[in-house]
Enzyme design. Structure first.
Site, short mmCIF file in Angstrom:
data_model
loop_
_atom_site.label_atom_id
_atom_site.label_comp_id
_atom_site.label_asym_id
_atom_site.label_seq_id
_atom_site.Cartn_x
_atom_site.Cartn_y
_atom_site.Cartn_z
CG HIS A 1 32.79 91.73 -8.95
ND1 HIS A 1 33.98 91.14 -8.57
CD2 HIS A 1 31.85 90.75 -8.88
CE1 HIS A 1 33.77 89.86 -8.27
NE2 HIS A 1 32.49 89.61 -8.46
CB CYS B 1 36.83 91.94 -6.80
SG CYS B 1 38.09 90.96 -7.64
CG ASP C 1 42.77 89.32 -9.07
OD1 ASP C 1 42.14 89.87 -8.15
OD2 ASP C 1 42.51 88.18 -9.48
CE LYS D 1 40.69 87.44 -6.07
NZ LYS D 1 40.36 87.39 -7.52
CG ASN E 1 41.86 91.49 -4.83
OD1 ASN E 1 40.71 91.63 -5.28
ND2 ASN E 1 42.80 90.84 -5.51
CG HIS F 1 40.68 89.31 -12.52
ND1 HIS F 1 40.16 88.16 -13.08
CD2 HIS F 1 40.17 89.36 -11.25
CE1 HIS F 1 39.38 87.55 -12.21
NE2 HIS F 1 39.38 88.26 -11.08
#
Length: 508
Positions: A134, A78, A41, A297, A280, A220
């Site tokens: 993730h 992500c 992020d 994002k 991202n 993030h």
């Protein structure tokens, strides 16, 4: 055949065998180590060499001595970025077009996909994942140790608390391989990941190259950092969240420096390639900024998908060290670049790749073979109004999609509400609302990287060409795999997992 000739032929054969054996041994032992570092992020603006108010001296130095990738793209969220990194394939091939994988969905990176880690294992590498996964957790086959990683130290979901390593309801999500790790409560995640990376480097098998994916959660949310990192910005950044964000970046920067020093201390820096990438665009609602790029994002405007990226290594040719590459490079390119270009192995056995081996482009400054890039087609995000002037389109322009061809970028299904967000302390036209209008947008992103001048009506023939390309990709895509949520089945405090997030289903 005379005896002396036969003897000579035998000796020649032995020499060939010996030389070949030596060559193969040398090729294996000389394979470069790869330290692949990912920030989470991080906004395009949020690094020193892009003009951030806070400093990232280590990353700046690594980038300045290496190659900065300034025409480099990731995905808007992500999970799709990580899936493309691991497979070298567009997310439309895997059903990951719409967003992220949640912990209570019966879905993960499809099990028939061959991963980057598996190919690096085949090439003779030890493989290690530190930090964020993730890519799904609902069954054991989805977990990192079953997708090509020899070791895993980190968490499975999209985010967790940096100190306690649990989620809002108190469920732990922190693992070493398959074993939950309760003992790290109170230890800051970025420090833990740095220490783990250094430990792996210190104990590296000298006869085996290493592939490490250092997958940071920073910066993030949740925004958390030891005060020592945010305090230096107290008189520089007024906003508390932005100051914490700056501290998170400073801590990660320090850690990357410590990892680099460990490579040098162990005598393997000269045969190591360090790659840095974001996953991202930055979310402005969590104090990240992509200025001067448009949006954030989740968007297919540049602010959502153009990534911070650089490559640092003594193995780069002297002519590219300290340069900026404007060649078109995509996150899907890393699999063939690492496997074929760096490891000297083959990508045979994978499903058909969208990625391109970019190692000569990065190492030697050669032109990229990539001229086309599908950013995404998301059939689950469709506008209900607009696009009437494109009623004869071969592609449904109400669908959220974007494609790049050369310097041209086409977006559909977005009426342009997202604008430009300048970080605090930066003078500029901070326009939170964009040029709302037609849902078909064409930009020359080389001349207009801020995407302020929609040229769709001026170049309708080019638009039609790009729409036909989108239509072909759409025909090749699979249905999104996002499943209904099963909160009761997945809840680790109710399903016998002792309040630890992990596999909770056995069936497909």
């Amino acid at each position: 055949m005379p005896a002396n000739m036969a003897t000579s032929m035998l000796l020649l054969g032995l020499i060939v065998i010996i030389c070949t054996s030596v060559s193969l041994t040398y090729a294996t032992s000389s394979q470069p180590n790869v330290i692949f570092i990912m920030g989470d992020d991080q906004g395009y603006r949020d690094i020193g060499y892009h003009g951030s108010l806070f400093k990232t001296p280590i990353m700046d130095k690594l980038a300045e001595e290496g190659v900065k990738l300034e025409n480099y793209y990731v995905q808007f969220f992500c999970t799709p970025t990580r899936a493309q990194l691991m497979t070298g394939r567009y997310q439309i091939r895997m059903g990951l077009q719409n967003g992220v994988l949640d912990q209570d969905q019966k879905a993960c990176l499809p099990l028939d996909e061959v991963t980057l880690a598996e190919k690096m294992q085949e090439a003779g590498y030890s493989t290690h994942l530190i930090g964020k996964w993730h890519l799904g957790l609902y069954r054991e086959g989805c977990l990192p140790n079953n997708r090509g990683f020899d070791t895993f130290f980190g968490f499975l979901q999209g985010a967790e608390y940096f100190f306690s390593h649990d989620t809002p309801k108190g469920q732990l999500d922190f693992y070493r391989d398959f074993e939950p790790q309760w003992q790290y409560n109170g230890s800051y995640a970025t420090h833990l990941y740095t220490d783990e990376a250094i430990d792996l480097i210190n104990n590296k098998d000298p006869d085996k190259p290493m592939f490490m994916w250092l997958s940071h959660q920073a910066p993030h949310a949740p925004l958390e950092v030891p005060q020592q990192y945010s305090e230096p910005y107290r008189d520089i950044i007024e906003d508390d969240n932005r100051r914490t964000y700056a501290g998170m970046m400073a801590c990660m920067d320090e850690g990357i420096g410590n990892v680099t020093e460990a490579l040098k201390a162990n005598g393997i820096y000269d045969n190591t390639i360090i790659i840095y990438t974001t996953d991202n665009g930055g979310p402005v609602w969590n104090s990240a900024y992509n200025w001067p790029l448009r949006a954030f994002k989740g968007s297919l405007f540049e602010g959502g998908i153009r990534g911070v990226g650089f490559v640092h290594s003594p193995l780069l040719s002297d002519k590219v060290k300290g340069t900026v590459s404007y060649e078109l490079i995509h996150v899907s390119d890393w699999l063939p670049t690492l496997v074929e270009g760096i490891a000297g192995w083959t990508t045979e056995g994978t499903l058909p790749l969208d990625g391109i081996n970019q190692w000569e482009t990065i190492r030697d400054g050669r032109s990229s073979r990539r001229i086309e890039l599908l950013h995404n087609i998301d059939p689950l995000t469709v506008l209900t109004e607009g696009g009437e002037s494109w009623s004869d389109s071969p592609f449904d322009v109400r669908i959220k999609a974007a494609i790049r061809l050369g310097n041209w970028k086409l977006l559909t299904g977005d009426n342009g509400e997202a604008g430009w967000f300048a970080p605090p302390g930066v003078a500029g036209l901070d326009t939170e609302e964009g040029d709302v209008g037609d849902i078909v947008r064409l930009y020359n992103v080389k001349r207009d990287p801020e995407e302020r001048n929609n040229l769709a009506s001026k170049y309708r023939i080019l638009v039609k060409c790009l729409l036909r390309k989108l239509a072909r990709y759409y025909e090749e895509s699979v249905e999104p795999i996002y499943t209904p949520h099963f909160p009761e089945e997945a809840d680790p405090c109710k399903n016998g997992n002792n309040c630890v997030w992990g596999p909770w289903a056995t069936e497909e």
